[in-house]
Design a protein around this motif. Structure first.
Motif, PDB file in Angstrom:
ATOM      1  N   GLN A   2       2.141   2.075  -3.411  1.00  0.00           N
ATOM      2  CA  GLN A   2       1.106   2.675  -4.245  1.00  0.00           C
ATOM      3  C   GLN A   2       0.720   4.064  -3.762  1.00  0.00           C
ATOM      4  OE1 GLN A   2      -2.194  -0.075  -4.258  1.00  0.00           O
ATOM      5  NE2 GLN A   2      -0.872  -1.834  -4.652  1.00  0.00           N
TER       6      GLN A   2
ATOM      7  N   CYS B  88      -1.450   4.574  -1.526  1.00  0.00           N
ATOM      8  CA  CYS B  88      -2.902   4.543  -1.324  1.00  0.00           C
ATOM      9  C   CYS B  88      -3.292   3.322  -0.506  1.00  0.00           C
ATOM     10  CB  CYS B  88      -3.626   4.519  -2.672  1.00  0.00           C
ATOM     11  SG  CYS B  88      -5.432   4.460  -2.526  1.00  0.00           S
TER      12      CYS B  88
ATOM     13  N   LYS C 101     -14.138   2.539  -0.164  1.00  0.00           N
ATOM     14  CA  LYS C 101     -12.930   2.405  -0.991  1.00  0.00           C
ATOM     15  C   LYS C 101     -12.463   3.742  -1.555  1.00  0.00           C
ATOM     16  CE  LYS C 101     -12.868  -2.140  -0.696  1.00  0.00           C
ATOM     17  NZ  LYS C 101     -14.053  -2.351   0.160  1.00  0.00           N
TER      18      LYS C 101
ATOM     19  N   TYR D 241       0.832  -1.210   0.000  1.00  0.00           N
ATOM     20  CA  TYR D 241       0.000   0.000   0.000  1.00  0.00           C
ATOM     21  C   TYR D 241       0.864   1.257   0.000  1.00  0.00           C
ATOM     22  CZ  TYR D 241      -4.040  -2.982   1.058  1.00  0.00           C
ATOM     23  OH  TYR D 241      -5.031  -3.927   0.994  1.00  0.00           O
TER      24      TYR D 241
ATOM     25  N   ASN E 104      -8.743   7.356   0.894  1.00  0.00           N
ATOM     26  CA  ASN E 104      -7.338   6.970   0.946  1.00  0.00           C
ATOM     27  C   ASN E 104      -6.804   7.302   2.334  1.00  0.00           C
ATOM     28  OD1 ASN E 104      -4.634   6.396   0.595  1.00  0.00           O
ATOM     29  ND2 ASN E 104      -4.227   8.173  -0.713  1.00  0.00           N
TER      30      ASN E 104
ATOM     31  N   SER F   9      -3.708   9.609   2.805  1.00  0.00           N
ATOM     32  CA  SER F   9      -3.729  10.963   2.252  1.00  0.00           C
ATOM     33  C   SER F   9      -3.166  11.995   3.220  1.00  0.00           C
ATOM     34  CB  SER F   9      -5.165  11.346   1.865  1.00  0.00           C
ATOM     35  OG  SER F   9      -6.017  11.323   3.005  1.00  0.00           O
TER      36      SER F   9
ATOM     37  N   PRO G 161      -6.901   2.042   0.614  1.00  0.00           N
ATOM     38  CA  PRO G 161      -8.349   2.283   0.561  1.00  0.00           C
ATOM     39  C   PRO G 161      -9.026   1.882   1.870  1.00  0.00           C
ATOM     40  CG  PRO G 161      -7.591   0.887  -1.262  1.00  0.00           C
ATOM     41  CD  PRO G 161      -6.476   0.969  -0.289  1.00  0.00           C
TER      42      PRO G 161
END
Length: 455
Positions: A413, A415, A422, A410, A425, A428, A417
């Motif tokens: 990426q 991100c 979903k 994760y 993020n 964030s 979810p």
């Protein structure tokens, strides 16, 4: 001849450095940063095994103030950008030391040095599973007496606060203030030193409408708004909460500031000291409604959290999360996540909650991982439960390592979810540098997860 030998040695080290650099650079192209890091650490681990196999058993080692594993993987505290350079340096250092030891030949051994291989064999017999169980029992789990005492203390303060608030604001439509959070759900770790009191706001359905985060001007699914509606039929003033409106929306900031003045700044706190056998004071300078409690048993922090609950949507007034936006409310999935974990564990006698608590303690103890919260970890475990069915006691170590690997994925990426939404993020709020630091620490723990269990 000596000069030629030294030149040859330096040339050999340069060649090794070039090879390591080439391998890691190409691994990064093929496998990505995470794959390159794991490959580099795995290469180092294999090199160590080969080096130790060829080293005389009675070879003396200089005293070190920290374990060898921590020195070599002291890359944990380094910058992620130095990964390749750090691995290269460690490999060269090991090769140089091995070459020197072979040239010097075996040295006289002592009884204590002969026992070192035996001690290492005994240590290797302690599996990761056993270390995790020991770590959980000795460091993570809280005693029932401590939890019960802190709960009782928080509930007594809750009763006093609610009585005072009702006396000062008798018309304010509030539900019963109650205890919530990790202390209530058995998910608090290391020390029972914080609690959460939830203050439910009773808003009228005919006056107020919840606006999902995707439909607001920020388009952030985590932050909702509460809009005043039907003003043509029910003008302002019909609802008690109309006095907290800014721009047609219920303001979380105005509400928190009002409660701060009503309770935190007006209550006679010294009068509670004798009644509750502890010292209770508001935490000054905090955007949140927070109390600090001192007693003979230690320190306790209590967060007071205004909440709005409509059907299955739970919104909280958390100014430290919503920032400078006056009208935003944070959507919380804590209750849903906690209940889901408990239901899954009840269904298969699993260790999901134990795994979560262990990882929470690890992140609490490791500075580089403190940005990871229980929310991040709970969602990773819930996602993993969708594809991994074995959460029995025997699989505790495997799932622990698998959660770390999932987290690395994760982080690569950028991100994570949300399990129940979903579109959210959960990474964030982390900067790129923070993600790099977290990922780097976890990369180093892939080949040696025990380094995370040091207290």
């Amino acid at each position: 001849e000596g000069i030629m030998e030294q030149r040859g040695k330096r040339k050999g080290e340069t060649n090794i450095a070039a090879v390591v650099d080439f391998l890691l650079a190409n691994a990064r192209l093929v496998l990505g940063v995470g794959g390159a890091a794991v490959l580099g650490i795995a290469t180092l681990a294999v090199k160590r095994l080969i080096d130790r196999a060829g080293r005389p058993p009675d070879d003396e080692k200089p005293d070190k103030s920290i374990p060898e594993g921590w020195e070599e993987l002291g890359l944990v505290s380094a910058s992620p950008q130095l990964l390749r350079k750090g691995l290269e340096g460690v490999v060269i250092k090991q090769l140089t030391a091995a070459s020197k030891a072979q040239k010097e030949g075996p040295k006289p051994s002592t009884v204590s040095e002969k026992l070192k291989p035996e001690i290492k064999r005994v240590q290797l017999c302690v599996t990761l599973q056993e270390k995790l169980v020991q770590y959980y029992q000795n460091h993570v789990a809280l005693s029932e007496d401590d939890v019960s005492r802190v709960k009782q203390q928080a509930l007594e303060i809750c009763t006093e606060l609610q009585g005072f608030l009702r006396a000062k604001q008798p018309d304010m439509p509030l539900g019963e203030m109650h205890l919530g959070g990790s202390l209530l759900d058995g998910l608090q770790v290391v020390a029972a030193n914080h609690a959460c009191l939830l203050v439910p706001l009773q808003i009228e359905d005919k006056f107020w409408t919840l606006i999902p985060g995707e439909e607001t001007i920020l388009s952030n699914p985590q932050f909702w708004m509460v809009r005043r509606t039907n003003l043509e039929y029910f003008p302002r003033g019909r609802s008690f909460w109309d006095k907290f409106i800014i721009g047609g929306y219920l303001s979380s900031k105005v509400l928190v500031n009002t409660l701060n003045k009503t309770v935190m700044e007006s209550m006679n706190w010294p009068a509670l000291d004798g009644m509750l056998e502890c010292t209770v004071r508001p935490v000054m300078g905090s955007q949140e409604l927070k109390l600090e409690v001192h007693s003979e048993h230690g320190q306790l922090f209590i967060n007071i959290l205004p909440t709005i609950i409509v059907n299955d949507v739970i919104l909280t007034a958390q100014l430290e999360v919503t920032g400078n936006f006056d009208n935003l409310w944070y959507q919380s999935f804590y209750t849903s996540e906690t209940n889901k974990l408990a239901d899954l564990d009840d269904a298969d006698c699993g260790v999901r909650k134990r795994c979560l608590k262990t990882l929470k303690a690890v992140c609490r103890d490791c500075p580089a991982l403190r940005k990871l919260t229980g929310r991040h970890l709970a969602n990773v475990i819930l996602h993993l439960s969708e594809k991994e069915s074995d959460w029995t006691e025997a699989a505790f170590a495997d799932r622990f390592q698998q959660v770390i690997s999932e987290l690395i994925g994760y982080l690569e990426q950028g991100c994570l979810p949300g399990y129940f939404n979903k579109a959210v993020n959960l990474l964030s709020d982390c900067s790129e540098e923070e993600i790099d630091d977290i990922g780097f620490t976890l990369y180093c723990a892939v080949s040696e997860p025990e380094i995370l269990l040091q207290t």
